[in-house]
Design a protein around this motif. Structure first.
Motif, short mmCIF file in Angstrom:
data_model
loop_
_atom_site.label_atom_id
_atom_site.label_comp_id
_atom_site.label_asym_id
_atom_site.label_seq_id
_atom_site.Cartn_x
_atom_site.Cartn_y
_atom_site.Cartn_z
N ARG A 145 5.58 5.06 11.11
CA ARG A 145 4.71 3.94 10.70
C ARG A 145 3.65 4.40 9.71
O ARG A 145 2.89 5.32 9.98
CB ARG A 145 4.03 3.32 11.93
CG ARG A 145 3.16 2.11 11.61
CD ARG A 145 2.52 1.55 12.86
NE ARG A 145 1.54 2.47 13.45
CZ ARG A 145 0.27 2.56 13.04
NH1 ARG A 145 -0.17 1.82 12.05
NH2 ARG A 145 -0.55 3.41 13.65
N ALA A 146 3.58 3.73 8.56
CA ALA A 146 2.48 3.95 7.64
C ALA A 146 1.21 3.34 8.21
O ALA A 146 1.26 2.35 8.95
CB ALA A 146 2.80 3.33 6.28
N ALA A 147 0.07 3.93 7.90
CA ALA A 147 -1.21 3.41 8.38
C ALA A 147 -1.42 1.98 7.88
O ALA A 147 -0.99 1.62 6.77
CB ALA A 147 -2.34 4.30 7.90
N LEU A 148 -2.07 1.16 8.69
CA LEU A 148 -2.37 -0.21 8.29
C LEU A 148 -3.37 -0.22 7.15
O LEU A 148 -4.29 0.61 7.10
CB LEU A 148 -2.96 -1.00 9.46
CG LEU A 148 -2.03 -1.29 10.64
CD1 LEU A 148 -2.81 -2.05 11.72
CD2 LEU A 148 -0.83 -2.09 10.20
N SER A 149 -3.21 -1.17 6.25
CA SER A 149 -4.19 -1.36 5.18
C SER A 149 -5.40 -2.11 5.73
O SER A 149 -5.35 -2.68 6.82
CB SER A 149 -3.56 -2.16 4.04
OG SER A 149 -3.28 -3.49 4.48
N GLU A 150 -6.47 -2.13 4.98
CA GLU A 150 -7.65 -2.88 5.40
C GLU A 150 -7.32 -4.37 5.53
O GLU A 150 -7.82 -5.05 6.42
CB GLU A 150 -8.80 -2.68 4.40
CG GLU A 150 -9.39 -1.27 4.45
CD GLU A 150 -10.61 -1.14 3.56
OE1 GLU A 150 -11.09 -2.18 3.04
OE2 GLU A 150 -11.08 -0.01 3.38
N ALA A 151 -6.46 -4.87 4.64
CA ALA A 151 -6.06 -6.28 4.70
C ALA A 151 -5.29 -6.57 5.98
O ALA A 151 -5.48 -7.61 6.63
CB ALA A 151 -5.23 -6.65 3.48
N ASP A 152 -4.40 -5.64 6.37
CA ASP A 152 -3.65 -5.81 7.61
C ASP A 152 -4.58 -5.83 8.81
O ASP A 152 -4.41 -6.63 9.74
CB ASP A 152 -2.63 -4.68 7.78
CG ASP A 152 -1.44 -4.81 6.84
OD1 ASP A 152 -1.08 -5.96 6.51
OD2 ASP A 152 -0.88 -3.77 6.45
N MET A 153 -5.57 -4.96 8.80
CA MET A 153 -6.53 -4.91 9.90
C MET A 153 -7.31 -6.22 9.96
O MET A 153 -7.51 -6.80 11.04
CB MET A 153 -7.49 -3.74 9.71
CG MET A 153 -6.84 -2.38 9.86
SD MET A 153 -6.44 -1.96 11.57
CE MET A 153 -8.07 -1.60 12.22
N ALA A 154 -7.74 -6.72 8.81
CA ALA A 154 -8.54 -7.94 8.78
C ALA A 154 -7.76 -9.13 9.29
O ALA A 154 -8.32 -10.03 9.94
CB ALA A 154 -9.03 -8.20 7.35
N ARG A 155 -6.44 -9.15 9.04
CA ARG A 155 -5.63 -10.28 9.49
C ARG A 155 -5.55 -10.37 11.01
O ARG A 155 -5.17 -11.40 11.55
CB ARG A 155 -4.20 -10.16 8.91
CG ARG A 155 -4.05 -10.75 7.52
CD ARG A 155 -2.59 -10.91 7.14
NE ARG A 155 -1.98 -9.63 6.82
CZ ARG A 155 -1.94 -9.12 5.59
NH1 ARG A 155 -2.49 -9.77 4.58
NH2 ARG A 155 -1.37 -7.95 5.37
N ARG A 156 -5.91 -9.31 11.69
CA ARG A 156 -5.83 -9.29 13.15
C ARG A 156 -7.04 -9.93 13.83
O ARG A 156 -7.11 -9.99 15.05
CB ARG A 156 -5.68 -7.84 13.64
CG ARG A 156 -4.29 -7.30 13.46
CD ARG A 156 -3.33 -8.00 14.39
NE ARG A 156 -1.93 -7.70 14.08
CZ ARG A 156 -0.93 -8.37 14.60
NH1 ARG A 156 -1.15 -9.36 15.42
NH2 ARG A 156 0.31 -8.06 14.29
N ASN A 157 -8.01 -10.42 13.04
CA ASN A 157 -9.20 -11.07 13.62
C ASN A 157 -9.81 -10.18 14.72
O ASN A 157 -9.80 -10.51 15.90
CB ASN A 157 -8.83 -12.44 14.21
CG ASN A 157 -8.36 -13.41 13.15
OD1 ASN A 157 -8.93 -13.48 12.06
ND2 ASN A 157 -7.29 -14.14 13.44
N LEU A 158 -10.34 -9.06 14.30
CA LEU A 158 -10.83 -8.04 15.23
C LEU A 158 -11.83 -8.58 16.24
O LEU A 158 -11.87 -8.12 17.39
CB LEU A 158 -11.45 -6.87 14.46
CG LEU A 158 -10.50 -6.09 13.53
CD1 LEU A 158 -11.24 -4.97 12.84
CD2 LEU A 158 -9.32 -5.55 14.31
N GLU A 159 -12.62 -9.57 15.81
CA GLU A 159 -13.64 -10.11 16.71
C GLU A 159 -13.05 -10.83 17.91
O GLU A 159 -13.72 -11.01 18.93
CB GLU A 159 -14.58 -11.05 15.94
CG GLU A 159 -13.97 -12.36 15.49
CD GLU A 159 -13.09 -12.26 14.24
OE1 GLU A 159 -12.50 -13.30 13.85
OE2 GLU A 159 -13.01 -11.15 13.67
N LYS A 160 -11.78 -11.20 17.82
CA LYS A 160 -11.13 -11.90 18.93
C LYS A 160 -10.39 -10.95 19.88
O LYS A 160 -9.86 -11.38 20.90
CB LYS A 160 -10.15 -12.95 18.39
CG LYS A 160 -10.82 -14.08 17.62
CD LYS A 160 -9.82 -15.11 17.17
CE LYS A 160 -10.50 -16.26 16.41
NZ LYS A 160 -9.53 -17.27 15.96
#
Length: 231
Positions: A131-146
């Protein structure tokens, strides 16, 4: 291109056929189907409510979609996947039931089944080097606050929040269903999948799915039988 390690019944399994027809697409063949008409759920509404799972194909996520690390190739991935399947014993979930998870419906185990949890964790760990590391955009799509602290930690470590103790096996049958339509959807799915619920589900293979470009429909690259699976 992204890859994913999913559970799917075999191509010719009756559950694969029933679910593919319901979702409107078969991930093995690419064949598409019109939404089935129902007196309480029109074809257009049904087609809309199955749009998200239709793109992904009928499956249960084991290792979520990932881009390949730069140090490996698809050939490397498939060699390890084939070896993994040959060394991993097939098993059964004792009972499959229709579940409602938030606002979407899925086929789920009737109760927590430790061999299934262990199998999923083993897949996640075994294929992490690809697995390649997630991009910042991929991380943001996960709605980290939730996400919970545990889920955020898993996202950072494994690229997906719902693994290890957070894993819940589910084979999705709908997108987000409005509260006002939930009872209708539940009744239709209960009827359509009655032949598959209340009985065991064989975990007989591991499927490699691919997404050619972001947003494209996922399709089955390979379905690999586990050791001892009934042919």
């Amino acid at each position: 291109m992204r890859y994913a390690l999913y559970f799917s019944p075999p191509k010719d399994d009756p559950l694969t056929g029933a679910a593919s027809f319901w979702l409107g697409r078969n991930a093995f063949t690419g064949e598409t189907y019109p939404a089935p008409e129902h007196e309480q759920l029109g074809a257009a509404e049904q087609f809309e409510l199955t749009a998200d799972p239709r793109r992904y194909g009928f499956h249960a996520t084991i290792k979520a979609p990932f881009s390949l690390a730069s140090s490996v190739t698809e050939k490397d991935l498939m060699a390890v996947a084939e070896d993994f399947a040959q060394r991993t014993q097939a098993f059964e979930i004792p009972e499959l039931v229709l579940g409602q998870l938030g606002r979407f419906f899925a086929l789920v185990p009737g109760s927590l089944h430790r061999p299934l949890q262990d199998f999923a964790a083993k897949v996640v760990r075994s294929f992490e080097p690809f697995r390649a590391a997630l991009s910042e955009a991929d991380m943001a799509r996960r709605n980290l606050e939730k996400l919970s602290d545990s889920q955020r930690a898993h996202l950072q470590r494994w690229g997906y929040p719902y693994v290890m103790e957070e894993f819940g096996f589910h084979m999705t049958l709908s997108g987000q269903v409005p509260e006002t339509r939930a009872e209708v959807m539940k009744a239709i799915l209960t009827e359509r999948f009655a032949d598959f619920t209340g009985r065991p589900l064989s975990i007989s293979g591991l499927a490699v799915f691919i997404e050619d470009t972001r947003g494209a429909p996922f399709k089955v690259h390979s379905w690999l039988p586990l050791a001892g699976a009934k042919s």
